[in-house]
Design an enzyme around this catalytic site. Structure first.
Site, PDB file in Angstrom:
ATOM      1  N   LEU A 143       0.828  -1.219   0.000  1.00 17.05           N
ATOM      2  CA  LEU A 143       0.000   0.000   0.000  1.00 17.05           C
ATOM      3  C   LEU A 143       0.860   1.265   0.000  1.00 17.05           C
ATOM      4  O   LEU A 143       0.566   2.231   0.698  1.00 17.05           O
ATOM      5  CB  LEU A 143      -0.959  -0.017   1.196  1.00 17.05           C
ATOM      6  N   MET A 172       1.513   4.094  -5.065  1.00 17.03           N
ATOM      7  CA  MET A 172       0.875   3.530  -6.261  1.00 17.03           C
ATOM      8  C   MET A 172      -0.109   2.422  -5.900  1.00 17.03           C
ATOM      9  O   MET A 172      -1.203   2.330  -6.460  1.00 17.03           O
ATOM     10  CB  MET A 172       1.948   2.987  -7.222  1.00 17.03           C
ATOM     11  N   GLY A 173       0.269   1.550  -4.950  1.00 14.69           N
ATOM     12  CA  GLY A 173      -0.599   0.441  -4.548  1.00 14.69           C
ATOM     13  C   GLY A 173      -1.899   0.950  -3.948  1.00 14.69           C
ATOM     14  O   GLY A 173      -2.992   0.463  -4.273  1.00 14.69           O
ATOM     15  N   THR A 233       3.466  -3.404   7.044  1.00 15.52           N
ATOM     16  CA  THR A 233       3.185  -2.665   8.277  1.00 15.52           C
ATOM     17  C   THR A 233       1.668  -2.607   8.459  1.00 15.52           C
ATOM     18  O   THR A 233       0.961  -1.942   7.692  1.00 15.52           O
ATOM     19  CB  THR A 233       3.739  -1.222   8.183  1.00 15.52           C
ATOM     20  N   ASN A 286       7.268  -1.755 -11.344  1.00 16.50           N
ATOM     21  CA  ASN A 286       8.150  -1.430 -12.468  1.00 16.50           C
ATOM     22  C   ASN A 286       9.263  -2.464 -12.559  1.00 16.50           C
ATOM     23  O   ASN A 286      10.444  -2.137 -12.450  1.00 16.50           O
ATOM     24  CB  ASN A 286       8.766  -0.042 -12.253  1.00 16.50           C
ATOM     25  N   SER A 338       1.361   2.777 -15.909  1.00 17.96           N
ATOM     26  CA  SER A 338       1.923   4.127 -16.022  1.00 17.96           C
ATOM     27  C   SER A 338       0.885   5.196 -15.738  1.00 17.96           C
ATOM     28  O   SER A 338      -0.293   5.027 -16.027  1.00 17.96           O
ATOM     29  CB  SER A 338       2.480   4.360 -17.423  1.00 17.96           C
ATOM     30  N   GLY A 370       1.716   7.577 -12.878  1.00 18.19           N
ATOM     31  CA  GLY A 370       1.977   8.139 -11.556  1.00 18.19           C
ATOM     32  C   GLY A 370       0.797   7.897 -10.630  1.00 18.19           C
ATOM     33  O   GLY A 370      -0.109   7.109 -10.942  1.00 18.19           O
ATOM     34  N   LYS A 395       6.706  -1.261 -20.907  1.00 21.07           N
ATOM     35  CA  LYS A 395       6.721  -0.180 -19.899  1.00 21.07           C
ATOM     36  C   LYS A 395       8.119   0.450 -19.818  1.00 21.07           C
ATOM     37  O   LYS A 395       8.260   1.660 -19.660  1.00 21.07           O
ATOM     38  CB  LYS A 395       6.287  -0.723 -18.531  1.00 21.07           C
ATOM     39  N   HIS A 450       8.499   2.661 -22.720  1.00 20.91           N
ATOM     40  CA  HIS A 450       7.703   3.863 -22.389  1.00 20.91           C
ATOM     41  C   HIS A 450       8.541   4.818 -21.531  1.00 20.91           C
ATOM     42  O   HIS A 450       8.597   6.025 -21.781  1.00 20.91           O
ATOM     43  CB  HIS A 450       6.420   3.457 -21.650  1.00 20.91           C
ATOM     44  N   ASN A 451       9.190   4.271 -20.518  1.00 22.23           N
ATOM     45  CA  ASN A 451       9.968   5.132 -19.626  1.00 22.23           C
ATOM     46  C   ASN A 451      11.193   5.719 -20.325  1.00 22.23           C
ATOM     47  O   ASN A 451      11.579   6.853 -20.057  1.00 22.23           O
ATOM     48  CB  ASN A 451      10.379   4.363 -18.368  1.00 22.23           C
ATOM     49  N   GLU A 463       9.858   8.438 -22.173  1.00 21.72           N
ATOM     50  CA  GLU A 463       9.536   9.481 -21.169  1.00 21.72           C
ATOM     51  C   GLU A 463      10.796  10.316 -20.873  1.00 21.72           C
ATOM     52  O   GLU A 463      10.756  11.546 -20.885  1.00 21.72           O
ATOM     53  CB  GLU A 463       9.021   8.784 -19.912  1.00 21.72           C
ATOM     54  N   LYS A 485      15.207   6.381 -11.247  1.00 19.92           N
ATOM     55  CA  LYS A 485      15.127   5.075 -10.579  1.00 19.92           C
ATOM     56  C   LYS A 485      15.718   3.981 -11.451  1.00 19.92           C
ATOM     57  O   LYS A 485      15.966   2.890 -10.977  1.00 19.92           O
ATOM     58  CB  LYS A 485      13.675   4.758 -10.245  1.00 19.92           C
ATOM     59  N   ARG A 518      39.081  -2.906 -40.392  1.00 20.81           N
ATOM     60  CA  ARG A 518      38.962  -4.213 -39.721  1.00 20.81           C
ATOM     61  C   ARG A 518      39.698  -5.293 -40.515  1.00 20.81           C
ATOM     62  O   ARG A 518      40.349  -6.167 -39.968  1.00 20.81           O
ATOM     63  CB  ARG A 518      37.483  -4.604 -39.566  1.00 20.81           C
TER      64      ARG A 518
HETATM   65  C1  6PG Z   1       5.032   6.229 -15.109  1.00 19.82           C
HETATM   66  C2  6PG Z   1       6.374   6.691 -14.654  1.00 19.82           C
HETATM   67  C3  6PG Z   1       6.694   6.051 -13.348  1.00 19.82           C
HETATM   68  C4  6PG Z   1       7.747   6.807 -12.580  1.00 19.82           C
HETATM   69  C5  6PG Z   1       9.093   6.603 -13.124  1.00 19.82           C
HETATM   70  C6  6PG Z   1      10.023   7.756 -12.824  1.00 19.82           C
HETATM   71  O1  6PG Z   1       4.974   5.738 -16.233  1.00 19.82           O
HETATM   72  O2  6PG Z   1       4.079   6.377 -14.360  1.00 19.82           O
HETATM   73  O3  6PG Z   1       7.352   6.353 -15.589  1.00 19.82           O
HETATM   74  O4  6PG Z   1       6.958   4.710 -13.582  1.00 19.82           O
HETATM   75  O5  6PG Z   1       7.440   8.135 -12.516  1.00 19.82           O
HETATM   76  O6  6PG Z   1       9.596   5.464 -12.492  1.00 19.82           O
HETATM   77  O7  6PG Z   1      11.229   7.340 -13.233  1.00 19.82           O
HETATM   78  P1  6PG Z   1      12.584   7.987 -12.798  1.00 19.82           P
HETATM   79  O8  6PG Z   1      12.590   8.059 -11.296  1.00 19.82           O
HETATM   80  O9  6PG Z   1      13.581   7.039 -13.328  1.00 19.82           O
HETATM   81  O10 6PG Z   1      12.587   9.340 -13.428  1.00 19.82           O
END
Ligand code: 6PG
Length: 465
Positions: free
Chosen positions: A10, A13-14, A34, A103, A126, A128, A180, A183-184, A187, A258, A441
């Site tokens: 929890l 995101m959870g 917890t 993730n 995805s 947030g 995903k 996607h990141n 991003e 991350k 080469r």
């Molecule tokens: C999403 C985001 C989410 C998170 C990232 C941030 O799709 O909702 O990508 O997964 O915000 O993990 O990533 P960084 O901390 O690497 O910027």
């Protein structure tokens, strides 16, 4: 009354996902390591508390869910997922399903699917906290029949694009987590391209945060319309009470990460898939973290004279350059997805992925709707070859070139924009320069080359004698 589904973890995101599931009419049993957090969560859920069952042990959680059970894991990626699975599986029946919605690195998801006897699905979520609460984009991976089991709930909680849920099965094994990760990566690249445009406005054109905010707001009404452009406008407009000035001006210029963007860059190298804009964005984050070193180098070399005359850089050209860079970045992302699909024998489909990305996720944009149509019409992952995007590139590539050359002349770093242009120029050059590399080469290692004139292979130069 049995719960329809269970959720472990929890955190931000959870908790948001659990409330979303409850709001869509599903009873959900929740567990957190917890216990007080579990009770606080359910206690604070207001009208939705009636659909939430707080459980204090994994045994209680499992007993609270209707069979065959579905349990969503929302715990930090890596070891915590393995530990949670190890604790949970002895309590489950053979057909109970674990859904990892964190993730995860897709290689871990592949391994878990191989090792576990339990039905296991990996889904990328995805959007947030706000997305998880009110409608994320969901990218599913694993056996199709397992996705089908959980699809009604995921469709209910997902963001909608004109009524179509932005949640779909992407492919086998860890394909959901792979998509995903891409996607990141995109991003990161979208954010870096925007940050470079911001830098040219701030340091080049000397615009203040308000003027920059207004520019992003205007761009958000055109081809760049997207969540990230929208929030960039809001970030630029935010006020700082302490200094009575723009908040943006007091934020340290060191980007956190991350690691999901880095995974994408690493995986692209394994696949031999060129994604230079995403790689430039990851590298730029790494360099941004070197705050003190950059200050020392500025002392040593002096700051570059970045001031640009308005006659040398128009905001319209900057907008066109961003459009061009963005298309090239997505072209790379979709080609990387196609490369992974070939390599791993997955059923990844660019158009389906673009449809899922249209709403709910961080990279959501109007352009993704056009990409979904374009990729659906061509039998190729090459977005730049799809007629509508080829036309965009033809119309904007000159602006990208001009913006970069202006930036370079004034010492303004634009690594992602430059990577996009180098990619474009490389990809549209039929006769490249790797013949020199093949000659070298062969010279030092007798590696052989192919003759262009007659196609013969394993040829050697006379230097070999
Ligand atoms: C999403 C985001 C989410 C998170 C990232 C941030 O799709 O909702 O990508 O997964 O915000 O993990 O990533 P960084 O901390 O690497 O910027």
């Amino acid at each position: 009354m049995s719960a329809d589904i269970g959720l472990i973890g929890l955190g931000t995101m959870g908790a948001a996902l659990a409330l979303n599931i409850a709001e869509k009419g599903h009873n959900i049993a929740v567990f957190n390591r917890t216990t007080s957090k579990t009770h606080d969560f359910v206690g604070g859920a207001g009208d939705l508390a009636g659909r939430l069952t707080a459980t204090e042990t994994l045994e209680e959680l499992v007993a609270a869910i209707a069979k065959p059970r579905t349990i969503i894991l929302m715990v930090p990626a890596g070891d915590p997922v393995d530990e949670q699975i190890a604790a949970l599986t002895p309590l489950l029946d053979a057909d109970d399903m674990i859904v990892d919605a964190g993730n995860a690195n897709f290689h871990d998801t592949n391994r878990r699917m191989r090792e576990l006897d339990q039905p296991f699905l990996g889904i990328g979520v995805s959007g947030g906290e706000e997305g998880a609460r009110h409608g994320p984009a969901i990218m599913g991976g694993g056996p199709r029949e397992l996705w089908d089991r959980v699809e009604p709930v995921l469709h209910a909680i997902a963001a909608k694009h004109e009524g179509t849920p932005c949640a779909d099965w992407m492919g086998e094994e860890g394909a959901g987590h792979f998509v995903k990760a891409v996607h990141n990566g995109i991003e990161y690249a979208d954010m870096q391209l925007i940050a470079e445009a911001y830098g040219l406005m701030r340091d080049g054109l000397g615009m203040d945060a308000d003027a920059i905010a207004q520019t992003f707001q205007r761009w958000n009404e055109g081809a760049l319309r997207s969540y990230l452009i929208e929030i960039s406008g809001e970030v630029a407009a935010a006020h700082d009470e302490a200094t009575d000035g723009p908040l943006l001006d007091v934020i340290l210029d060191a980007a956190g990460q991350k690691g999901t963007g880095r995974w994408t860059a690493i995986e692209a190298q394994h696949l031999g898939a060129p994604i230079p804009v995403i790689e430039a964005a990851v590298v730029a984050r790494n360099m941004s973290a070197r705050v003190e070193e950059r200050a020392r180098m500025e002392d040593l070399f002096g700051a570059a004279p970045q001031t640009i005359a308005a006659s040398d850089l128009s905001l319209d050209a900057l907008e066109q350059a961003l459009i061009c860079g963005k298309i090239l970045c997505y072209d790379q992302g979709f080609r990387m997805i196609a490369a992974a699909s070939d390599q791993y024998g997955w059923s990844l489909n660019g158009a389906r992925i673009a449809r899922v990305w249209r709403q709910g996720c961080i990279i959501r944009s109007e352009m993704l709707d056009d990409m979904a149509s374009a990729l659906g019409e061509v039998d190729s992952p090459a977005l730049m070859a799809a007629p509508v995007f080829a036309d965009h590139l033809k119309a904007t590539q000159k602006a990208l070139r001009n913006v970069i050359s202006t930036a370079v002349r004034h010492g303004a770093p634009v690594p992602a924009l430059s990577a996009a242009l180098a990619y474009f120029d490389t990809m549209r050059t039929a006769r490249g320069t790797a013949n020199m590399i093949q000659g070298q080469r062969d010279f030092f290692g007798r590696h052989g080359f192919v003759r262009m004139d007659d196609g013969t292979k394993d040829q050697h130069g006379s230097w070999a004698d």
